[in-house]
Structures are given as structure tokens and as C-alpha cells.
Design a protein around this motif. Structure first.
Motif, PDB file in Angstrom:
ATOM      1  N   ALA A  81       0.762  -1.260  -0.014  1.00 54.34           N
ATOM      2  CA  ALA A  81      -0.085  -0.113   0.009  1.00 54.34           C
ATOM      3  C   ALA A  81       0.819   1.274  -0.148  1.00 54.34           C
ATOM      4  CB  ALA A  81      -0.993   0.002   1.456  1.00 54.34           C
ATOM      5  N   GLU A  82       0.179   2.446  -0.360  1.00 55.67           N
ATOM      6  CA  GLU A  82       0.775   3.714  -0.414  1.00 55.67           C
ATOM      7  C   GLU A  82       1.621   3.722   0.791  1.00 55.67           C
ATOM      8  OE1 GLU A  82      -1.816   6.940  -1.060  1.00 55.67           O
ATOM      9  OE2 GLU A  82      -0.356   8.357  -0.674  1.00 55.67           O
ATOM     10  N   PRO A 210      -7.720  -6.844  -6.299  1.00 55.41           N
ATOM     11  CA  PRO A 210      -6.353  -6.442  -6.327  1.00 55.41           C
ATOM     12  C   PRO A 210      -5.677  -5.297  -5.892  1.00 55.41           C
ATOM     13  CG  PRO A 210      -7.147  -7.495  -8.519  1.00 55.41           C
ATOM     14  CD  PRO A 210      -8.138  -7.272  -7.473  1.00 55.41           C
ATOM     15  N   GLY A 211      -6.692  -4.417  -5.931  1.00 58.45           N
ATOM     16  CA  GLY A 211      -6.152  -2.898  -5.539  1.00 58.45           C
ATOM     17  C   GLY A 211      -6.226  -2.683  -4.069  1.00 58.45           C
ATOM     18  N   PHE A 212      -6.890  -3.543  -3.211  1.00 54.85           N
ATOM     19  CA  PHE A 212      -6.748  -3.421  -1.792  1.00 54.85           C
ATOM     20  C   PHE A 212      -5.529  -3.366  -1.080  1.00 54.85           C
ATOM     21  CE2 PHE A 212      -6.961  -5.461   2.468  1.00 54.85           C
ATOM     22  CZ  PHE A 212      -7.877  -4.817   2.968  1.00 54.85           C
ATOM     23  N   ALA A 215      -7.216   0.822  -3.058  1.00 55.80           N
ATOM     24  CA  ALA A 215      -8.262   1.079  -3.852  1.00 55.80           C
ATOM     25  C   ALA A 215      -9.724   1.326  -3.181  1.00 55.80           C
ATOM     26  CB  ALA A 215      -8.470  -0.107  -4.920  1.00 55.80           C
ATOM     27  N   SER A 216      -9.911   0.600  -2.021  1.00 56.91           N
ATOM     28  CA  SER A 216     -11.077   0.711  -1.273  1.00 56.91           C
ATOM     29  C   SER A 216     -11.030   1.601   0.017  1.00 56.91           C
ATOM     30  CB  SER A 216     -11.452  -0.539  -0.807  1.00 56.91           C
ATOM     31  OG  SER A 216     -10.315  -1.502  -0.386  1.00 56.91           O
ATOM     32  N   SER A 217      -9.777   2.269   0.173  1.00 49.82           N
ATOM     33  CA  SER A 217      -9.728   3.326   1.162  1.00 49.82           C
ATOM     34  C   SER A 217     -10.363   4.668   0.907  1.00 49.82           C
ATOM     35  CB  SER A 217      -8.431   3.491   1.658  1.00 49.82           C
ATOM     36  OG  SER A 217      -7.695   2.257   1.984  1.00 49.82           O
TER      37      SER A 217
END
Ligand code: SF4
Ligand code: SF4
Length: 223
Positions: A81-82, A210-212, A215-217
Motif C-alpha cells: 500500500a501507499e 487486487p487494489g486492496f 483502492a477501497s480506502s
């Protein structure tokens, strides 16, 4: 295995050589590419540190198939994650970067449901690699959209929206539910021996995608 340390690693490498192309490698956790892979040192062999990067190159190529268990192993997950410092990536991305063609079955989830893991292993043992979607997930577990099958879809259609997590009824859309972007069978399989699932008490945060998690924040705000 009963052994530990270098004996265990020797055994692992020996078995991988002996059953080349015939064994399945189960991978847990993302692969940290930063700092020459030193964020994850699996052990030592012949006086040298073996990193997860080393072991994935050696054993990933020899395996007949790979099970990437959990969103981190599948897509990088939370370590990727970022703000992450380790350069973490998932198995498929790692294989692509290193030209490794071993078939990979992704079993994402944070955590993955035990049925998804056991069911995928059973399929590998009895019938081989299961049918996979575009993100490498078995369609038998990840082929359906959560929102389209949600028990609260009628309430969504009627505009009955929960205002707070403690509301027993109502669609969770306004509380940040990511069901519309998420593909998994949690709505019918449920968790904790079929006791409940995320939407009963909270929201779906799209943990199998895949983006978790980026992408879901933020999790509790509408997409
Ligand atoms: S609670 Fe979530 S998954 Fe269920 S209908 Fe509402 S938005 Fe869709
Ligand atoms: S309902 Fe959503 S957040 Fe919960 S386990 Fe399933 S995919 Fe993950």
C-alpha cells in the motif's frame, strides 16, 4: 517438518528438485523486493542468507503450480500500500518480472476464507488448476459479485440505507460498502462457521480485490 534451520531448508530444496514440476508451492505474504530482498530472510544455507526473493526464484520455477494464499501473496496487499517501504509485490507480478511461467492460483482475502484455501488445494490434487478469472482467482469462489447477490439488495433498491453501523437493517452503501466492486462468495459462504459476514456488522472493504487496500480506502466512506 520436524527439522528446523538449515536442515529444513536443505530438505525443502531436495524435495523441490526430486519432484520438479510435480509439487505445489504454497506462498504466504508479499515478496519484498527492496534492499536486495533483505526485508524477508527465510534462513541460511551454506553460510549465505536466503531471502524470499531467492527462494521464489529457485522454487517458483521448479513448482508445478503455486498457491498464493492471502491478498499479500496474490497482489501485494497491505505491505504494497501507499507509504510501504519494502517494495512488496505479489507472486504473479514477481513471476512476470522474472520470466517464470508456473501456473499460479490466487486465493486472496484479508484473511482468505479457509474454505477457499482447502477447496483450492482439493481441486489441485484431484483435478489440477481450477478455472481462474482475469485476476487469477478460482471462479468457483470469486466468480460472483457481492452487491448483486447481497441479502440487503432489496433494501438498496428501495433506498433503505443504514445511517450507522449498529443499524440492524439497511444497505451499507452510505457507510462505505465496497460490495459493488467486489467478487467473492462471502454473502452465502459467510464466516465463523456460517455465523455472520462483514456486511452484517460493518461493510465489505473489498479485501479480495487486487487494489486492496488503497483502492477501497477510506473504508468507511462511500466509493
Ligand atoms: S450492503 Fe453493500 S453489498 Fe449489500 S446491497 Fe448494500 S452496497 Fe450492496
Ligand atoms: S465481505 Fe468483503 S471485506 Fe468481507 S471478507 Fe468478503 S470480500 Fe473481504
Amino acid at each position: 517438518m520436524a527439522s528446523e534451520g538449515e536442515t529444513a531448508l536443505d530438505n525443502l530444496y531436495h524435495i523441490a528438485e526430486k519432484y520438479k514440476g510435480k509439487f505445489s508451492l504454497a506462498v504466504e505474504g508479499a515478496i519484498p523486493m527492496g534492499a536486495d530482498g533483505k526485508y524477508c530472510i527465510v534462513g541460511e544455507r551454506n553460510g549465505h542468507e536466503i531471502t524470499m526473493v531467492d527462494i521464489m526464484k529457485d522454487l517458483g520455477e521448479k513448482a508445478g503450480s503455486v498457491l498464493a494464499i492471502g491478498t499479500c501473496a496474490a497482489y501485494g496487499g497491505i505491505p504494497a500500500a501507499e507509504g510501504g517501504e519494502t517494495g512488496a509485490i505479489g507472486v504473479m507480478e514477481f513471476f512476470k518480472a522474472h520470466g517464470i511461467k508456473t501456473a499460479t492460483v490466487n486465493i486472496p482475502g484479508c484473511p482468505p476464507h479457509p474454505d477457499w484455501i482447502v477447496g483450492s488445494i482439493a481441486h489441485l490434487l484431484t483435478k489440477g488448476v481450477p478455472e481462474l478469472d482475469d485476476d487469477g482467482r478460482p471462479t468457483v469462489f470469486f466468480g460472483e459479485n457481492i452487491h448483486d447477490n447481497c441479502p440487503r439488495l432489496d433494501q438498496y433498491d428501495a433506498g433503505e440505507l443504514s445511517e450507522k453501523l449498529s443499524d440492524a437493517k439497511g444497505c451499507r452503501m452510505d457507510l462505505g460498502c465496497k460490495g459493488p466492486e467486489t467478487y467473492a462468495d462471502c454473502y452465502k459462504r459467510k464466516w465463523n462457521s456460517q455465523m455472520n459476514w462483514c456486511v452484517d456488522n460493518s461493510v465489505c472493504i473489498g479485501c479480495v480485490e487486487p487494489g486492496f487496500p488503497d483502492a477501497s480506502s477510506p473504508f468507511y466512506e462511500p466509493a
